[in-house]
Design a protein around this motif. Sequence first.
Motif, short mmCIF file in Angstrom:
data_model
loop_
_atom_site.label_atom_id
_atom_site.label_comp_id
_atom_site.label_asym_id
_atom_site.label_seq_id
_atom_site.Cartn_x
_atom_site.Cartn_y
_atom_site.Cartn_z
N GLN A 260 94.07 20.62 55.61
CA GLN A 260 92.99 21.18 55.70
C GLN A 260 92.55 21.81 57.11
OE1 GLN A 260 89.87 18.97 53.72
NE2 GLN A 260 90.73 19.08 51.81
N GLN B 47 95.14 24.54 57.76
CA GLN B 47 94.92 25.83 57.12
C GLN B 47 93.89 26.54 57.88
OE1 GLN B 47 94.44 24.09 53.29
NE2 GLN B 47 96.32 24.41 52.69
N ALA B 48 92.79 25.74 58.11
CA ALA B 48 91.72 26.50 58.79
C ALA B 48 92.03 27.19 60.25
CB ALA B 48 90.61 25.35 59.09
N TYR B 49 93.15 26.56 60.86
CA TYR B 49 93.46 26.95 62.11
C TYR B 49 94.29 28.33 61.86
CZ TYR B 49 96.67 27.57 66.09
OH TYR B 49 97.45 28.11 67.42
N HIS B 50 94.98 28.54 60.76
CA HIS B 50 95.85 29.65 60.86
C HIS B 50 94.70 30.88 60.30
CE1 HIS B 50 99.73 27.33 59.68
NE2 HIS B 50 99.56 27.68 61.05
N LYS B 51 93.43 30.40 59.74
CA LYS B 51 92.41 31.69 59.59
C LYS B 51 91.45 31.74 60.74
CE LYS B 51 91.93 30.27 54.61
NZ LYS B 51 91.09 29.53 53.66
N ASP B 52 91.50 30.78 61.74
CA ASP B 52 90.57 30.89 62.83
C ASP B 52 91.70 30.20 64.15
OD1 ASP B 52 88.99 31.10 64.94
OD2 ASP B 52 87.36 30.08 64.03
N SER B 53 92.44 30.96 64.91
CA SER B 53 93.17 30.46 65.69
C SER B 53 92.45 29.95 67.02
CB SER B 53 94.01 31.57 66.43
OG SER B 53 93.80 32.45 66.81
N THR C 261 105.86 24.34 58.67
CA THR C 261 104.74 25.10 59.20
C THR C 261 104.14 24.14 60.35
OG1 THR C 261 104.29 26.08 57.14
CG2 THR C 261 102.44 25.78 58.90
N THR D 121 104.31 25.35 64.25
CA THR D 121 102.67 25.57 64.86
C THR D 121 103.03 24.81 66.20
OG1 THR D 121 101.56 25.53 62.84
CG2 THR D 121 100.46 24.83 64.53
#
Length: 337
Positions: free
Chosen positions: A78, A81-87, A110, A114
């Motif tokens: 989770q 996934q949050a990091y990919h939305k907000d780097s 992934t 990353t």
Amino acid sequence: MSRSLDSDLLAHLEADDHNQICKDISALLTNLPENELLEIEFLGKSHPLQPGVNYLRDGTAVAIPKLRLVQAFFVARQFLQAYHKDSRLNSSEVMAATAVLLLMDPEHLTAANTRKRLLISCLENSETGELALRREKQFVDSLLTSRLYRHAKSPTLWSHRRWLLHLFTVHDVVVDLHHDIKNVVMIAGIRHPRNYPAWHHARCLVDRDLELAHSIVADVKEFCLKNHTDISSWSFLVYAINKIENKQDRRIVGSSIFAEVLGITDSLRWISESVWTFLRTIATVGLISDQQFESFVAVNKKLASITVETSDQWKTLDSARHWCEKYRPPTGSKMAA
């Protein structure tokens, strides 16, 4: 097959603090001991831990319950996934999360990619680049040499390690390749026998420094003799011998190892395909004398005579002899360069 969970497992899943579990396990993977690798094992249901205890540790030896790791995995996924939305999320926390993901699933591309991006960013913007490189190598090597069957043979992890060594070269950071073969590749080869990805990685290390070929063959020979059914290690031994640059040294080393292996094979009556593939290959590349070749044929016939002809072992010996008779340089010729 039912996918329902038993009541005890559900109670554990609901009662535990998953975020804290993820923090504990990720801290274990990021705060590594100085110049040492972790020895990681998983605990099953037969070894329950007290509430709030998320792993056991004794020095570099670590044991993590599978249930705790699964719980940490979901939290880490989770977060990624949050990091990919907000780097803009904290990079150290992202690295910690990807460490948990790779511990759970060594083929998590992934997570591996990353880590690559974050490491490159660290090298560009930090004066502690060498430390970051060595820490990443330490983490990857801990997974590859751990007592985890999938990790020791993971193509993703070995690929990540090759990429990492390329960065070492680019940034002029010295790596002891001999040490890597002995303490990473060979350990992974023990953890997972016939570990082709590990021995392929050893080939890459030799290609980076051809002088390594001459210095490593003795250690590889010892490994092969102790694990004589491991065809991947025997194959690498042939590769290392053929990579010795000096022709005379190559003949001397190849001939000496051939004689020793043939003698042990005769004494212990080894009929493994792995050993005979090695002997057959060395016998046909011009590294041995005619007398040694005759000894090879004699041992082959001797072992074949005491082996049931209908067995696979007899077929292995018979195939080795016929292969050599077909591809061996003409009798009386000088040893090839």
